[in-house]
Motif scaffolding. Structure first.
Motif, mmCIF file in Angstrom:
data_model
loop_
_atom_site.group_PDB
_atom_site.id
_atom_site.type_symbol
_atom_site.label_atom_id
_atom_site.label_comp_id
_atom_site.label_asym_id
_atom_site.label_seq_id
_atom_site.Cartn_x
_atom_site.Cartn_y
_atom_site.Cartn_z
ATOM 1 N N ARG A 1 24.853 32.700 45.107
ATOM 2 C CA ARG A 1 24.165 33.047 46.362
ATOM 3 C C ARG A 1 23.775 34.523 46.377
ATOM 4 O O ARG A 1 22.690 34.884 46.859
ATOM 5 C CB ARG A 1 25.068 32.721 47.561
ATOM 6 C CG ARG A 1 25.247 31.230 47.812
ATOM 7 C CD ARG A 1 25.833 30.964 49.182
ATOM 8 N NE ARG A 1 27.183 31.501 49.290
ATOM 9 C CZ ARG A 1 28.285 30.834 48.987
ATOM 10 N NH1 ARG A 1 28.189 29.585 48.529
ATOM 11 N NH2 ARG A 1 29.474 31.388 49.112
ATOM 12 N N LEU A 2 24.659 35.373 45.836
ATOM 13 C CA LEU A 2 24.340 36.804 45.789
ATOM 14 C C LEU A 2 23.145 37.058 44.880
ATOM 15 O O LEU A 2 22.244 37.836 45.214
ATOM 16 C CB LEU A 2 25.564 37.580 45.297
ATOM 17 C CG LEU A 2 25.403 39.102 45.191
ATOM 18 C CD1 LEU A 2 25.091 39.703 46.552
ATOM 19 C CD2 LEU A 2 26.674 39.735 44.621
ATOM 20 N N ASP B 1 30.003 30.134 43.161
ATOM 21 C CA ASP B 1 29.031 29.837 44.222
ATOM 22 C C ASP B 1 28.624 31.110 44.956
ATOM 23 O O ASP B 1 27.451 31.299 45.293
ATOM 24 C CB ASP B 1 29.605 28.815 45.201
ATOM 25 C CG ASP B 1 29.801 27.447 44.570
ATOM 26 O OD1 ASP B 1 29.175 27.180 43.526
ATOM 27 O OD2 ASP B 1 30.583 26.640 45.120
ATOM 28 N N SER B 2 29.597 31.987 45.197
ATOM 29 C CA SER B 2 29.281 33.255 45.870
ATOM 30 C C SER B 2 28.367 34.115 45.001
ATOM 31 O O SER B 2 27.413 34.727 45.500
ATOM 32 C CB SER B 2 30.573 34.012 46.189
ATOM 33 O OG SER B 2 31.379 33.288 47.098
ATOM 34 N N SER B 3 28.651 34.141 43.678
ATOM 35 C CA SER B 3 27.805 34.921 42.771
ATOM 36 C C SER B 3 26.396 34.356 42.720
ATOM 37 O O SER B 3 25.418 35.113 42.700
ATOM 38 C CB SER B 3 28.424 34.933 41.369
ATOM 39 O OG SER B 3 29.675 35.580 41.368
ATOM 40 N N GLU C 1 34.058 31.491 43.624
ATOM 41 C CA GLU C 1 33.499 32.761 43.149
ATOM 42 C C GLU C 1 32.134 32.555 42.498
ATOM 43 O O GLU C 1 31.216 33.359 42.694
ATOM 44 C CB GLU C 1 34.464 33.406 42.156
ATOM 45 C CG GLU C 1 35.761 33.893 42.780
ATOM 46 C CD GLU C 1 36.700 34.473 41.748
ATOM 47 O OE1 GLU C 1 36.299 34.543 40.566
ATOM 48 O OE2 GLU C 1 37.820 34.852 42.117
#
Length: 366
Positions: free
Chosen positions: A60-61, A56-58, A54
């Motif tokens: 990247r976002l 890492d996704s944040s 989560e």
């Protein structure tokens, strides 16, 4: 009577009990206990991996949002600060890169960044309040009218030195109606009675110079009598030592500045909205200016400029992601400032409406 045989039997019983306990612990209880520990460890490892994914996704976002802000930011902000004289105030400990980035973004929106006033550490040092108070009274033209604490007075005097325009008593009087009689040379008398813009600017520069020579501020550019709006940049983190006292002083100072100059935004990173941060303090005291707690990255810098544009229209808010915010960005978005081209009547009408909104935001009366 207790004899040696009794003691021997007792000792043997104790060791026998220990032996049985060790056997039970290493055989009967070993497998269930290990299975439980292994299961809990596996669950924690899974949760850790989910949280890492989560995060890492944040990241990247957020990186994508920043790239998008860089790509379309100038178009979104075009003319939002057209010809607005902006002065940036850096609190002690403000990040230089953040200040420079915000200045660049404001310029891209059409602002005229006239200069920067950086508050030195001595400004909020313990025991410096008396000096701040004395200096504010010395530079004031009307010291008897100054009220509040030392930093309220300093905010008023520095605000007067930065704000655009003359004081009310020296403003240009309204022109007489057409056909009205006027005494001989009355216009010349009125004009000579008013101090020139140059004299007024020199007085403002003297105020800034006095605070600078006192070691309280440092000045870049030519901010005297040039501010239609102010951008105050919060410290990069909670001030060391007496952070609560420093935040109280800076909050009062910024309030006095905003009440004197007009549209003001206090911007900083997320840490400034956390416990012990300047933005958190300003929100707790319901300060009369806007705040942004996501400055320092492209997306947050765009929000900061939109907050400034909103303040110019008379809209105040707390923007970002911290506790107590009113939203991530102003809604609805403030519009661009119209051109003052005299050949464009629609632009003139729009400009007049925006001027009225600015006066309302700064507390001026018609």
């Amino acid at each position: 009577m207790i004899d040696f045989r009794y003691h021997l039997v007792s000792i043997v019983a104790v060791f026998l009990a220990l032996t049985v306990g060790l056997v039970l612990g290493t055989t009967m209880l070993q497998d269930p206990l290990l299975n439980t520990l292994q299961s809990e460890t596996a669950d924690l490892r899974g949760q850790s991996e989910e949280l890492r994914a989560e995060r890492d996704s944040s990241d990247r976002l957020n990186e994508g949002a920043d790239r998008l802000a860089d790509a379309v930011g100038d178009d979104v902000l075009e003319d939002r600060l057209r010809d607005v004289g902006l002065v940036v105030i850096g609190a002690p400990g403000a990040d230089e890169d953040m200040v420079a980035s915000l200045e660049e973004r404001a310029e891209a929106a059409g602002a005229d960044v006239q200069g920067r006033v950086s508050l030195e550490d001595a400004f909020v040092d313990d025991g410096g309040a008396t000096f701040v108070d004395e200096l504010a009274l010395q530079v004031s033209l009307t010291p008897e009218d100054l009220t509040g604490g030392p930093y309220d007075k300093a905010g008023v005097e520095l605000g007067r030195a930065l704000a655009v325009g003359l004081d009310e008593e020296t403003e240009t009087p309204e022109a007489p109606e057409e056909g009205a009689s006027e005494g001989p040379h009355e216009e010349d008398v009125e004009e000579s009675a008013r101090p020139s813009d140059e004299d007024d600017s020199k007085g403002a520069e003297a105020v800034l110079a006095a605070f600078e020579e006192g070691g309280l501020i440092s000045v870049r550019g030519n901010p005297a009598r040039s501010a239609d709006a102010l951008l105050v940049v919060a410290p990069a983190g909670a001030p060391e030592g007496e952070s609560e006292a420093a935040n109280t002083l800076l909050t009062g100072f910024t309030t006095a500045l905003s009440e004197t100059v007009g549209p003001t935004v206090l911007a900083g990173g997320t840490e400034a909205a956390g416990e012990g941060g300047l933005i958190a303090r300003a929100l707790a005291e319901e300060a009369p200016y806007s705040t942004v707690d996501v400055a320092g990255r492209p997306t947050g810098d765009v929000v900061t400029v939109l907050a400034l544009a909103g303040a110019l229209e008379g809209t105040l808010g707390a923007y970002g992601i911290g506790e107590g915010v009113s939203g991530f960005l102003p809604e609805p978005l403030p519009g661009p400032i119209a051109s003052e081209d005299p050949e464009d009547p629609e632009a003139d009408a729009s400009s007049g409406e925006q001027d009225e909104a600015r006066r309302s935001a700064s507390g001026e009366e018609e």
